[in-house]
Motif scaffolding. Structure first.
Motif, PDB file in Angstrom:
ATOM      1  N   PHE A 125      -3.811 -36.797  31.621  1.00 47.99           N
ATOM      2  CA  PHE A 125      -4.011 -37.187  33.013  1.00 47.99           C
ATOM      3  C   PHE A 125      -4.745 -38.531  33.084  1.00 47.99           C
ATOM      4  CE2 PHE A 125      -4.295 -32.365  33.496  1.00 47.99           C
ATOM      5  CZ  PHE A 125      -2.929 -32.245  33.687  1.00 47.99           C
ATOM      6  N   LEU A 126      -4.169 -39.533  32.469  1.00 43.66           N
ATOM      7  CA  LEU A 126      -4.822 -40.838  32.396  1.00 43.66           C
ATOM      8  C   LEU A 126      -4.034 -41.941  33.080  1.00 43.66           C
ATOM      9  CD1 LEU A 126      -6.124 -40.812  28.706  1.00 43.66           C
ATOM     10  CD2 LEU A 126      -7.493 -40.644  30.780  1.00 43.66           C
ATOM     11  N   GLY A 127      -2.733 -41.966  32.878  1.00 43.92           N
ATOM     12  CA  GLY A 127      -1.949 -43.096  33.352  1.00 43.92           C
ATOM     13  C   GLY A 127      -1.010 -42.721  34.468  1.00 43.92           C
ATOM     14  N   ARG A 128      -0.367 -43.733  34.995  1.00 47.91           N
ATOM     15  CA  ARG A 128       0.507 -43.559  36.140  1.00 47.91           C
ATOM     16  C   ARG A 128       1.671 -42.635  35.827  1.00 47.91           C
ATOM     17  NH1 ARG A 128       3.279 -48.686  39.008  1.00 47.91           N
ATOM     18  NH2 ARG A 128       5.207 -47.942  38.117  1.00 47.91           N
ATOM     19  N   PHE A 129       2.283 -42.851  34.695  1.00 44.48           N
ATOM     20  CA  PHE A 129       3.403 -42.005  34.296  1.00 44.48           C
ATOM     21  C   PHE A 129       3.180 -41.508  32.867  1.00 44.48           C
ATOM     22  CE2 PHE A 129       5.744 -44.628  37.523  1.00 44.48           C
ATOM     23  CZ  PHE A 129       5.920 -43.591  38.425  1.00 44.48           C
ATOM     24  N   ASP A 130       2.014 -40.934  32.627  1.00 48.57           N
ATOM     25  CA  ASP A 130       1.696 -40.416  31.302  1.00 48.57           C
ATOM     26  C   ASP A 130       1.997 -38.927  31.253  1.00 48.57           C
ATOM     27  OD1 ASP A 130       0.953 -42.836  30.370  1.00 48.57           O
ATOM     28  OD2 ASP A 130      -1.186 -42.459  30.289  1.00 48.57           O
ATOM     29  N   GLY A 131       3.027 -38.556  30.505  1.00 52.74           N
ATOM     30  CA  GLY A 131       3.340 -37.151  30.317  1.00 52.74           C
ATOM     31  C   GLY A 131       2.413 -36.536  29.287  1.00 52.74           C
ATOM     32  N   PRO A 132       2.503 -35.211  29.081  1.00 51.85           N
ATOM     33  CA  PRO A 132       1.713 -34.575  28.020  1.00 51.85           C
ATOM     34  C   PRO A 132       1.968 -35.248  26.678  1.00 51.85           C
ATOM     35  CG  PRO A 132       2.765 -32.928  29.414  1.00 51.85           C
ATOM     36  CD  PRO A 132       3.350 -34.257  29.812  1.00 51.85           C
ATOM     37  N   ARG A 133       0.999 -35.166  25.787  1.00 57.90           N
ATOM     38  CA  ARG A 133       1.156 -35.784  24.460  1.00 57.90           C
ATOM     39  C   ARG A 133       1.967 -34.841  23.569  1.00 57.90           C
ATOM     40  NH1 ARG A 133       1.506 -40.710  24.784  1.00 57.90           N
ATOM     41  NH2 ARG A 133       2.511 -39.751  26.549  1.00 57.90           N
ATOM     42  N   TRP A 134       3.255 -34.694  23.936  1.00 56.63           N
ATOM     43  CA  TRP A 134       4.172 -33.879  23.138  1.00 56.63           C
ATOM     44  C   TRP A 134       4.193 -34.363  21.695  1.00 56.63           C
ATOM     45  CZ3 TRP A 134       5.251 -30.033  26.228  1.00 56.63           C
ATOM     46  CH2 TRP A 134       5.509 -30.241  27.589  1.00 56.63           C
ATOM     47  N   ASN A 135       3.881 -35.626  21.478  1.00 55.98           N
ATOM     48  CA  ASN A 135       3.955 -36.218  20.144  1.00 55.98           C
ATOM     49  C   ASN A 135       3.029 -35.523  19.149  1.00 55.98           C
ATOM     50  OD1 ASN A 135       3.480 -38.296  22.511  1.00 55.98           O
ATOM     51  ND2 ASN A 135       5.282 -38.981  21.354  1.00 55.98           N
ATOM     52  N   MET A 136       2.011 -34.805  19.649  1.00 55.70           N
ATOM     53  CA  MET A 136       1.099 -34.087  18.757  1.00 55.70           C
ATOM     54  C   MET A 136       1.680 -32.750  18.288  1.00 55.70           C
ATOM     55  SD  MET A 136      -1.562 -35.690  17.866  1.00 55.70           S
ATOM     56  CE  MET A 136      -2.490 -37.173  18.294  1.00 55.70           C
ATOM     57  N   ILE A 137       2.908 -32.462  18.680  1.00 56.56           N
ATOM     58  CA  ILE A 137       3.599 -31.250  18.232  1.00 56.56           C
ATOM     59  C   ILE A 137       4.708 -31.662  17.274  1.00 56.56           C
ATOM     60  CG2 ILE A 137       4.908 -29.223  18.933  1.00 56.56           C
ATOM     61  CD1 ILE A 137       3.677 -29.543  21.725  1.00 56.56           C
ATOM     62  N   THR A 138       4.752 -31.060  16.115  1.00 55.25           N
ATOM     63  CA  THR A 138       5.843 -31.295  15.170  1.00 55.25           C
ATOM     64  C   THR A 138       6.956 -30.284  15.435  1.00 55.25           C
ATOM     65  OG1 THR A 138       4.312 -32.102  13.494  1.00 55.25           O
ATOM     66  CG2 THR A 138       6.469 -31.369  12.732  1.00 55.25           C
ATOM     67  N   PRO A 139       8.173 -30.740  15.708  1.00 51.92           N
ATOM     68  CA  PRO A 139       9.249 -29.784  16.038  1.00 51.92           C
ATOM     69  C   PRO A 139       9.408 -28.674  15.017  1.00 51.92           C
ATOM     70  CG  PRO A 139       9.963 -32.017  16.536  1.00 51.92           C
ATOM     71  CD  PRO A 139       8.628 -32.146  15.857  1.00 51.92           C
ATOM     72  N   GLU A 140       9.293 -28.993  13.747  1.00 46.25           N
ATOM     73  CA  GLU A 140       9.507 -27.985  12.717  1.00 46.25           C
ATOM     74  C   GLU A 140       8.378 -26.954  12.672  1.00 46.25           C
ATOM     75  OE1 GLU A 140      11.472 -25.858   9.947  1.00 46.25           O
ATOM     76  OE2 GLU A 140      12.224 -27.477  11.205  1.00 46.25           O
ATOM     77  N   ALA A 141       7.226 -27.270  13.305  1.00 42.00           N
ATOM     78  CA  ALA A 141       6.089 -26.354  13.292  1.00 42.00           C
ATOM     79  C   ALA A 141       6.085 -25.393  14.476  1.00 42.00           C
ATOM     80  CB  ALA A 141       4.782 -27.143  13.273  1.00 42.00           C
ATOM     81  N   ILE A 142       6.968 -25.575  15.453  1.00 43.22           N
ATOM     82  CA  ILE A 142       6.944 -24.750  16.663  1.00 43.22           C
ATOM     83  C   ILE A 142       7.302 -23.299  16.318  1.00 43.22           C
ATOM     84  CG2 ILE A 142       8.002 -24.336  18.910  1.00 43.22           C
ATOM     85  CD1 ILE A 142       8.463 -27.337  19.147  1.00 43.22           C
ATOM     86  N   ALA A 143       6.437 -22.369  16.738  1.00 48.08           N
ATOM     87  CA  ALA A 143       6.727 -20.941  16.596  1.00 48.08           C
ATOM     88  C   ALA A 143       7.282 -20.371  17.880  1.00 48.08           C
ATOM     89  CB  ALA A 143       5.460 -20.185  16.194  1.00 48.08           C
ATOM     90  N   ARG A 144       6.752 -20.813  19.023  1.00 52.68           N
ATOM     91  CA  ARG A 144       7.215 -20.339  20.309  1.00 52.68           C
ATOM     92  C   ARG A 144       6.674 -21.230  21.415  1.00 52.68           C
ATOM     93  NH1 ARG A 144       6.234 -14.908  21.652  1.00 52.68           N
ATOM     94  NH2 ARG A 144       6.217 -15.540  23.837  1.00 52.68           N
ATOM     95  N   VAL A 145       7.341 -21.167  22.565  1.00 52.46           N
ATOM     96  CA  VAL A 145       6.903 -21.892  23.753  1.00 52.46           C
ATOM     97  C   VAL A 145       6.949 -20.918  24.924  1.00 52.46           C
ATOM     98  CG1 VAL A 145       7.365 -23.808  25.316  1.00 52.46           C
ATOM     99  CG2 VAL A 145       7.795 -24.082  22.878  1.00 52.46           C
TER     100      VAL A 145
END
Length: 792
Positions: A125-145
């Motif tokens: 919640f910092l910038g005008r169009f700043d989405g969540p930092r999805w980049n801190m999630i590695t796709p291969e590490a996802i167990a569930r959403v």
């Protein structure tokens, strides 16, 4: 200083009492809401059911890692592609600002979307169009959403008035390792300009659990991607079809394209501009450690890093008589004459390094008291955006520009929670499942912009800056009270105190006059730094919640939920005062908090091979925060303001089935219908009765997956988004063009085969028909994927 507060004594006594109670437990923890509420996935004949614990008042949707392998997934947010009543504004593969839209809010209100990974907040919640930092999630590490809807749980912060996304990454049970390499290519054509854009990604995970009770995991992700053009340089005619007058000699050119803008006005298009084509190289590395002191008492820690190297370029359509590219100046096609600014096709670069760390201490007793302590810190170590003032041909050799930094910016969160769970079937003294907690989050934003004599390497004098801090502290309590075996009443209350301070805007000007709240600093070169300082503000809000669920039959659950949520303005909405040659932002330091009163009625029915949920929802938001841009003027203007009242009514239908028509075939279908309108707005009466921005009237998804054997899989996905508006007065009558918010239907395909038990090959296509869709920017065209995954 404006204040609105509770009396100090009860607040402090309550906090001290709650902290003492939690810490007096024998280090027993259950985790914050994003951990405490999660239960194992229930698998039945109808497929994967809601994975959240029964006492969560919110309806939800879930995707496991196995589910996600049935769809094309490149970035972590792709996991939400087919989730009910959810929009993700992912403009292109590798987009760093994929924002969430939900039941009653669009992607212009990103602060109504909460996102967590393993209980750690990644909402930016910092910038005008700043989405969540999805980049801190590695796709291969996802167990569930897991995705939760609405402000019905007292455990979540006020930003949960919209949608809450909870991602859980894998924890190893023994030694395990896996990796996948993915490549994509799309052919994109618009305004007669056609090109191929591609990229690739490597995502890996390795972890192990030792006999000592220690476990570890290391995940890594590297992606290299190039976007299709995102923006276009345009000039719009007036209602009579007349373009702005331009005088002086003009260069004869070819290549000018003409169309109509979203309001139906004639428009000239000169090329892909504003850093339209984004080439980004991103790297993520995350280390996680955990230790079991006993089977019930555990601790874990996480440290992640993400870097981004972005190069934004442009493409002019204009050619002179010799065939050379024309980037700026007065041009004519023999019918109309236009002036193309020097900055229209100016390139830009951005280099970022982010760090995310967290620590958790908790217990996992099956019943009785548990507690948890969680701390996380997200820091932007360095962030430099370099913007040229000159077009591509001149900027390649340097020239003037500007640098914008956000070094040291970030947020931190702290949560302490105590929870009591009764024994199963205990209806004498164990009717209450209790949760108490203390929560705090704090955001810091510092964004200075300096002039640069050479935009690539040399910054000089400070030209503008905005700065500020915000902090939310909360106490909450929730009780899931089992009135009888088939009837549960969940009551909750959350009280939040909000402070914003150190608000400041600085602008370098030719002259300055000091006044109340305004100071002037002489730079000694004929210019002044005009500094506008804002007083500290204190606000508070209480959010009561109530939900009753009745297990009317073994396979039928009826639920009614009522909840209030309070979403306080973020720092950027209060203090951003950015001015450039092409745009300016006018924020409001006196913004009021958004207050949502939400109601949901739902019925959930299970059959042997089917599961159906039907929900009716109503959301009444007062003082809704609106961000609206006017691109018909130069520079374009973005304003932030409160809207008195917005009401949304809607219906959701979610259906899942397994092995119904054909053994091995699963179907997951959902549809949502919404009517979201402004019902009161004293500051702008003309907006009353108009549709709220970027909330589609219809959202619908279908994902069908067929597994004829354990080694083969084929899937078909359909994503539909209906009519929505991008103009406050709903004047965008022609939305299916650049700048509009269009309806779209995208069809996706995927097929996979296990070559060996450890090796899987997948091929896929997104947007098979190459349909064009817009969320102001154009969405990707037909995109082909290849993926090879190995696991051990």
């Amino acid at each position: 200083m404006t204040t609105h507060r509770l009396s100090t004594s009860p607040w402090r006594l309550g906090a001290i009492a709650l902290a003492t109670a939690a810490l007096s437990l024998p280090a027993r923890a259950q985790g914050v809401a994003t951990d405490q509420q999660l239960a194992p996935v229930l698998v039945t004949g109808s497929g994967v059911r809601n994975g959240l614990a029964a006492d969560v008042p919110s309806n939800s949707a879930s995707k496991t890692a196995e589910d996600l392998r049935e769809q094309n997934l490149f970035n972590p947010e792709d996991a939400l592609k087919y989730v009910p009543n959810t929009s993700i504004r992912k403009r292109y593969i590798g987009d760093r600002n994929s924002m969430i839209g939900g039941r009653s809010f669009g992607t212009l209100q990103p602060s109504r979307g909460l996102a967590y990974v393993d209980g750690y907040l990644i909402s930016n919640f910092l910038g005008r169009f700043d989405g969540p930092r999805w980049n801190m999630i590695t796709p291969e590490a996802i167990a569930r959403v897991d995705v939760l809807y609405g402000p019905f749980s007292a455990i979540y912060p006020g930003n949960s008035i919209g949608t809450t996304v909870v991602t859980t990454e894998r924890e190893p049970r023994a030694f395990e390792a896996s990796a996948r390499i993915t490549g994509y290519r799309q052919r994109f054509e618009l305004y007669g300009d056609a090109n191929d854009y591609d990229g690739h990604q490597l995502s890996a995970f390795v972890g192990s659990r030792l006999d000592s009770g220690l476990w570890y995991s290391l995940s890594a992700n590297r992606q290299n991607s190039t976007s299709q053009p995102m923006n276009y340089q345009t000039v719009t005619a007036n209602a009579a079809g007349v373009f702005p007058a331009v005088t002086g000699a003009a260069v004869p050119v070819t290549g000018i394209q003409y169309d109509e803008d979203p309001k139906g006005l004639k428009r000239a298009v000169f090329g892909a501009s504003g850093g339209a084509i984004d080439h980004t190289v991103q790297d993520t590395l995350k280390l996680k450690l955990g230790f079991e002191f006993t089977p019930e008492i555990v601790a874990s820690a996480m440290l992640g890093g993400w870097t981004n190297d972005t190069r934004n370029s442009n493409r002019s359509f204009l050619r002179d008589a010799a065939g050379a590219t024309v980037w700026s100046g007065r041009v004519t096609d023999g019918t109309h004459t236009f002036n193309v600014p020097l900055s229209a096709f100016a390139p830009s670069n951005r280099d970022e390094t982010h760090r995310h760390g967290g620590i958790t201490l908790k217990t996992k007793y099956a019943t009785g008291w548990n507690g948890s302590i969680v701390y996380s810190n997200y820091r932007i170590v360095s962030d430099i955006a370099r913007q040229a003032n000159l077009p591509e041909d001149q900027a390649a050799n340097g020239g003037a520009g500007s640098w914008t930094r956000r070094d040291g910016t970030g947020w931190n969160t702290f949560e302490m929670q105590a929870a009591y769970r009764p024994s199963e079937g205990d209806f004498t003294g164990g009717r209450h499942a209790l949760t108490f907690g203390v929560h705090r989050n704090a955001y810091l934003l510092d964004s200075p912009t300096t002039n640069a004599t050479d935009w690539r390497v040399t910054e000089t004098t400070l030209s503008q800056r905005y700065h500020g801090r915000s902090e939310v502290t909360a106490l909450y309590a929730q009780d899931a009270w089992k009135l009888q075996e088939d009837l549960t009443l969940t009551l909750g209350l959350r009280h939040e105190r909000y402070v914003t301070r150190d608000g400041e805007q600085l602008l370098r000007v030719a002259s300055c006059t000091a006044a109340a709240g305004v100071s002037c600093m002489d730079n000694g070169d004929g210019s002044f730094n005009r500094v506008l300082a804002y007083p500290e503000r204190r606000l508070s809000g209480s959010s009561p919640k109530a939900s009753i669920s009745w297990r009317a039959d073994e396979d039928l659950l009826l639920k009614a939920s009522l909840g209030r949520g309070v979403r306080f303005p973020n720092v950027e909405e209060l203090y951003n005062g950015t001015f450039t040659a092409s745009s300016q932002t006018q924020s409001d330091p006196n913004l009021r908090a958004e207050r949502s009163n939400a109601l949901e009625l739902s019925a959930e029915k299970d059959w042997e091979m089917h599961r159906l949920r039907v929900s009716i929802f109503h959301d009444d938001v007062r003082d809704a925060i609106l961000r609206q841009s006017d691109n018909t003027v130069t520079p374009s203007v973005t304003r932030v303001s409160n809207v008195d009242r917005v009401k949304t009514r809607g219906l959701e239908i979610v259906w899942q089935t397994q092995d119904w028509l054909l053994r091995g075939l699963s179907l997951d279908a959902n549809a949502a219908f919404a009517n979201s309108k402004v019902t009161a707005n004293a500051a702008d009466p003309a907006s009353v009765g108009k549709y709220w921005l970027r909330v589609p009237k219809v959202r619908a998804n279908l994902l069908a997956a067929y597994r004829p054997s354990r080694d083969w899989m084929g899937s078909l996905g359909i994503r539909h988004s209906g009519r929505a508006y991008n103009d406050t007065y709903n004047l965008d009558i022609h939305p299916d063009v650049y700048g509009g918010v269009s309806s779209f239907t995208f069809v996706d395909l995927r097929g996979s085969v296990k070559i060996t038990p450890q090796l899987e090959l997948a091929l896929g296509v997104d947007n098979v028909a190459d349909s064009r869709g817009y969320q102001a920017h154009p969405y990707p065209g037909r995109t082909f994927f290849t993926e090879l995954r190995a696991s051990y």
